[in-house]
Design a protein around this motif. Structure first.
Motif, PDB file in Angstrom:
ATOM      1  N   TYR A 247       0.958  -1.107  -0.121  1.00 57.97           N
ATOM      2  CA  TYR A 247      -0.424  -0.271   0.252  1.00 57.97           C
ATOM      3  C   TYR A 247       0.352   1.222   0.035  1.00 57.97           C
ATOM      4  N   GLU A 248       1.955   1.532   0.384  1.00 57.13           N
ATOM      5  CA  GLU A 248       2.923   2.450   0.781  1.00 57.13           C
ATOM      6  C   GLU A 248       3.978   2.423  -0.777  1.00 57.13           C
ATOM      7  N   LEU A 249       3.573   1.411  -1.284  1.00 58.01           N
ATOM      8  CA  LEU A 249       3.745   1.274  -3.194  1.00 58.01           C
ATOM      9  C   LEU A 249       3.689   1.924  -3.366  1.00 58.01           C
ATOM     10  N   MET A 250       1.481   1.233  -2.894  1.00 58.89           N
ATOM     11  CA  MET A 250       1.205   2.247  -4.583  1.00 58.89           C
ATOM     12  C   MET A 250       0.613   3.730  -4.510  1.00 58.89           C
ATOM     13  N   ASP A 251       0.593   4.409  -3.247  1.00 60.79           N
ATOM     14  CA  ASP A 251       0.817   5.550  -2.330  1.00 60.79           C
ATOM     15  C   ASP A 251       2.223   5.902  -3.776  1.00 60.79           C
ATOM     16  N   LYS A 252       3.025   5.885  -3.527  1.00 59.17           N
ATOM     17  CA  LYS A 252       4.390   6.152  -3.900  1.00 59.17           C
ATOM     18  C   LYS A 252       4.765   6.441  -5.324  1.00 59.17           C
ATOM     19  N   HIS A 253       4.141   4.905  -6.023  1.00 57.89           N
ATOM     20  CA  HIS A 253       3.962   5.180  -7.153  1.00 57.89           C
ATOM     21  C   HIS A 253       2.876   5.908  -8.780  1.00 57.89           C
ATOM     22  N   LYS A 254       2.187   5.723  -7.200  1.00 56.94           N
ATOM     23  CA  LYS A 254       0.287   7.078  -8.236  1.00 56.94           C
ATOM     24  C   LYS A 254      -0.033   5.483  -8.847  1.00 56.94           C
ATOM     25  N   THR A 255      -0.020   4.479  -8.421  1.00 55.17           N
ATOM     26  CA  THR A 255      -1.266   3.126  -8.779  1.00 55.17           C
ATOM     27  C   THR A 255      -2.730   3.792  -8.865  1.00 55.17           C
ATOM     28  N   PRO A 256      -3.538   3.413 -10.316  1.00 55.80           N
ATOM     29  CA  PRO A 256      -4.548   4.092  -9.739  1.00 55.80           C
ATOM     30  C   PRO A 256      -5.803   3.678  -8.836  1.00 55.80           C
ATOM     31  N   GLU A 257      -6.807   4.020  -8.242  1.00 53.86           N
ATOM     32  CA  GLU A 257      -7.401   3.908  -7.323  1.00 53.86           C
ATOM     33  C   GLU A 257      -8.495   2.363  -8.047  1.00 53.86           C
ATOM     34  N   THR A 258      -8.451   2.125  -8.900  1.00 52.19           N
ATOM     35  CA  THR A 258      -9.260   0.506  -9.397  1.00 52.19           C
ATOM     36  C   THR A 258      -8.347  -0.522  -9.192  1.00 52.19           C
ATOM     37  N   LEU A 259      -6.717  -0.316  -9.419  1.00 43.61           N
ATOM     38  CA  LEU A 259      -5.894  -1.243  -8.696  1.00 43.61           C
ATOM     39  C   LEU A 259      -5.894  -1.334  -6.897  1.00 43.61           C
ATOM     40  N   LYS A 260      -6.126  -0.502  -6.389  1.00 41.79           N
ATOM     41  CA  LYS A 260      -5.947   0.027  -4.678  1.00 41.79           C
ATOM     42  C   LYS A 260      -7.503  -1.026  -4.146  1.00 41.79           C
ATOM     43  N   ARG A 261      -8.228  -1.256  -4.695  1.00 38.61           N
ATOM     44  CA  ARG A 261      -9.215  -0.749  -4.011  1.00 38.61           C
ATOM     45  C   ARG A 261      -9.249  -2.853  -4.268  1.00 38.61           C
ATOM     46  N   PHE A 262      -8.681  -3.052  -5.756  1.00 42.45           N
ATOM     47  CA  PHE A 262      -8.265  -4.731  -5.995  1.00 42.45           C
ATOM     48  C   PHE A 262      -8.517  -5.203  -4.891  1.00 42.45           C
TER      49      PHE A 262
END
Length: 346
Positions: A247-262
């Motif tokens: 979750y830290e890495l997704m925030d850092k690399h600006k992962t799309p919200e749809t993938l964060k929810r997935f």
């Protein structure tokens, strides 16, 4: 006099048969029987070790005190074992199984090999909750997720099958963070993957924290043979204080919200830990006996002492809770299934 004697004799026989019949009806079903736990992996892995610990403790908490044994049926990341339990085993409570907690992904994706319905297994309990961790040989150039992102040659990660942690976690890292990883499928068990890492056949594997804590993982970490690159927990675990969470890495690399929810769907196998299940249509009363026996075993001081000796954390999850999770797991939107197929496709 003769008539009276015959009448008394008949009444005595009726009484004997009635008492015998009553005794037979109250005799515990599991008395004098043997419960087989099918493990969907080779001997020596963490799931196998949990099952063998059950054989030492669970029987005394099941009415009738049955013996428990383990049978290893490896293959397909526990797919063979799941199909066997679902279609071959008698639903009488005498055959149970321990399977990969992510095996339902294959059902959602409609793989032809799946011959079971995840939600219809009889859910008994789990001794632990989990999260994923990607570990890498320390002598490779991959010291972080960013190193993998920049590398022209992806690291090779070994795993048992498509429902295993070693498959779905690296595939999600590819999708969410753009970290290309070459996944090598088909190892019978995690110990086989570990041997492959020791030999240099593969560089890495994704594994649950709980599985990593058994040897050789703990020693590998202490000696610096491997490093942890990312963990699937919501927050950093004390065992890996320097390792960022997904979750830290997704925030850092600006992962799309749809993938964060997935991520909450894909990383949910950790929520069911190491489940033990029965075949579908096992009688409700026997499921209850097994659930109660499992719960009592988890609270047993000898069981807990043995788990502590192995440095295993214990966090009981009831069969009822597992059943609820399983029913929700197999009901996903078409969009989620499509994304799952995209991420987990070989």
């Amino acid at each position: 006099m003769l008539k009276t004697t015959l009448t008394l004799a008949a009444l005595a026989l009726v009484t004997i048969f009635t008492v015998a019949g009553s005794h037979a009806q109250t005799e515990p079903f599991f008395k004098g029987k043997q419960i087989k736990i099918i493990v969907g992996f080779t001997a020596g892995g963490i799931i196998d070790l949990w099952a063998r610990l059950y054989t030492q403790h669970m029987g005394k908490y099941i009415a009738g005190n049955p013996d428990l044994i383990v049978q290893n049926v490896p293959g397909g990341g526990s797919m063979i074992a799941a199909n066997q339990l679902y279609n071959v085993a008698k639903p009488d409570g005498l055959t149970l199984a321990m399977l990969s907690s992510g095996l339902y992904f294959d059902q959602l994706m409609g793989l032809k090999e799946v011959q079971f319905n995840w939600a219809k297994f009889g859910w008994i309990g789990s001794p632990v909750r989990n999260f994923e961790v990607l570990t890498m040989r320390a002598d490779t150039p991959y010291r972080s997720i960013e190193d993998i992102q920049k590398s022209a040659q992806p690291p090779r990660c070994g795993t048992t099958g498509t429902g295993a942690t070693g498959h779905y976690f690296p595939k999600f890292l590819e999708e969410a963070l753009g970290a290309k990883i070459q996944i090598v499928l088909g190892y019978p068990g995690n110990r086989d993957v570990e041997v492959a890492i020791e030999r240099g056949e593969v560089h890495c594997y994704a594994i649950t924290k709980e599985a990593f804590l058994r040897e050789p993982g703990r020693s590998w970490l202490k000696k610096g043979f491997v490093r942890a690159l990312v963990q699937g927990a919501q927050k950093r675990d004390p065992l890996f204080p320097e390792t960022p969470t997904i979750y830290e890495l997704m925030d850092k690399h600006k992962t799309p919200e749809t993938l964060k929810r997935f991520a909450s769907v894909l990383l949910s196998p950790g929520a069911i830990g190491r489940p033990i299940v029965a075949p579908p249509n096992t009688p409700v009363d026997r499921i209850k006996i097994l659930r109660d026996g499992f719960a009592k075993m988890i609270a047993d001081s000898d069981f807990l002492a043995e788990a502590k000796k192995r440095e295993w954390d214990v966090e009981y999850i009831s069969g009822e809770d597992l059943e609820t999770i399983a029913k929700k797991a197999v009901v996903q939107s078409p969009d989620t299934v499509t994304r799952l197929k995209k991420i987990l496709g070989n």
